[in-house]
Design an enzyme around this catalytic site. Structure first.
Site, PDB file in Angstrom:
ATOM      1  N   TYR A   1       0.868  -1.190   0.000  1.00 13.17           N
ATOM      2  CA  TYR A   1       0.000   0.000   0.000  1.00 13.17           C
ATOM      3  C   TYR A   1       0.895   1.227   0.000  1.00 13.17           C
ATOM      4  CZ  TYR A   1      -3.769   3.162   1.686  1.00 13.17           C
ATOM      5  OH  TYR A   1      -4.687   4.179   1.850  1.00 13.17           O
TER       6      TYR A   1
ATOM      7  N   LYS B   1      -1.568  -1.413  -3.999  1.00 12.37           N
ATOM      8  CA  LYS B   1      -2.519  -0.314  -4.116  1.00 12.37           C
ATOM      9  C   LYS B   1      -1.696   0.967  -4.142  1.00 12.37           C
ATOM     10  CE  LYS B   1      -5.974   2.383  -1.624  1.00 12.37           C
ATOM     11  NZ  LYS B   1      -6.659   2.628  -0.331  1.00 12.37           N
TER      12      LYS B   1
END
Length: 310
Positions: free
Chosen positions: A134, A162
């Site tokens: 992330y 992400k």
């Protein structure tokens, strides 16, 4: 498992006593699944992971995973500053049935690239569910480099990233760095959903889909069908909603909008304050604009043509 489509970055509903709101959580889970999202992403930035205790995180994940009951994948945030603590929480979330884990970069003290790679590899080596990296450098002070992704994509238990940097160049670089590997790239910036899909991303983890669920799902569906002009229209349409998200500190405006739509998810946790009355009126006006211009009951909530807001 390859994460695909529109995955909602869910808020964490809080009741008037400042505790987890179980009823509202179940309502939101079912609402989003009924609106055809491809997954639920909990305990992220908009899920206020940073102001929840470990006990609350485990309880919330248990509620969401149980209520979802395998209908869509559930991605659970377990990241933190301590490698050992991340592993501990990740093992507990895996035991609860998380389909995958999202691990944000350490923050406050920025690790070197070598330290970051070791951090992720050590976590991934544990007996846990697959993990997503992330990247949100504006919040953490650490930007995951293309070189780091290239190395980490080789690990069989690291399945994707992400990216919330807001830079399409980042997404394209990650896609190129992980080509020919079992690794996916997901847009974490809602303004880049379509651009990311066209560049080779498999989907998006989108906070706006808490509210503009049908519109975000339509971006993905139109893209799948090759209807790029319609996908672009839907993508451009979310900008008015993204404007009101800036009326307060994350996730105050998002929570206000969800509550206005009928699911009372409560206030943000302190130190974040709820919106003032003027901003709440702006939220209400904006939601009414979307109701009027995008959806009709006759077309079964398929996004309609729209006009610009006044």
């Amino acid at each position: 498992m390859t994460p695909v489509g529109i995955i909602t970055a869910m808020v964490t509903p809080i009741d008037k006593t400042n505790k987890l709101n179980i009823v509202a959580t179940k309502k939101l889970v079912n609402h989003l699944i009924d609106k055809k999202v491809n997954g639920l992403f909990i305990l992220g930035t908009n899920g206020e992971f940073h102001v929840l205790s470990e006990v609350e995180k485990l309880r919330f994940a248990e509620i969401v995973i149980t209520e979802t009951n395998g209908r869509v994948p559930v991605y659970v945030g377990t990241g933190g500053n301590s490698t050992n603590q991340v592993i501990k929480l990740s093992k507990e979330m895996t035991s609860l049935g998380a389909d995958a884990l999202s691990v944000i970069t350490p923050f406050f003290v920025a690790p070197t690239e070598s330290e970051l790679i070791t951090h992720y590899q050590t976590i991934a080596d544990a007996k846990i569910a697959p993990i997503l990296l992330y990247n949100i450098p504006k919040n953490t002070g650490t930007d995951i480099s293309r070189n780091t992704v290239e190395k980490l994509a080789e690990h069989q238990n690291i399945i994707g990233i992400k990216d919330s940097s807001g830079k399409i160049e980042n997404i394209k670089g990650y896609i190129d760095a992980s080509k020919n590997k079992d690794f996916c790239v997901l847009a974490g910036s809602d303004s880049l959903i379509l651009d990311a899909l066209q560049a080779g991303a498999t989907g998006a983890i989108a906070a706006t889909s808490n509210v503009l669920t049908e519109i975000d799902v339509a971006i993905y569906q139109y893209w799948l069908e090759g209807k790029i002009e319609k996908a672009r229209m839907m993508q451009d349409s979310i900008e008015e909603f993204r404007r009101i998200l800036k009326l307060g500190t994350i996730p105050s405006a998002l929570k206000a909008a969800i509550t206005y739509q009928g699911i009372d998810v409560g206030q943000p946790r302190l130190p974040v304050q709820p919106l003032d009355s003027e901003s709440l009126l702006d939220v209400a006006k904006t939601i009414e604009y979307y109701k009027k211009n995008f959806f009709t009951e006759e077309d079964n909530n398929v996004p309609n043509n729209y006009t610009e807001p006044n």
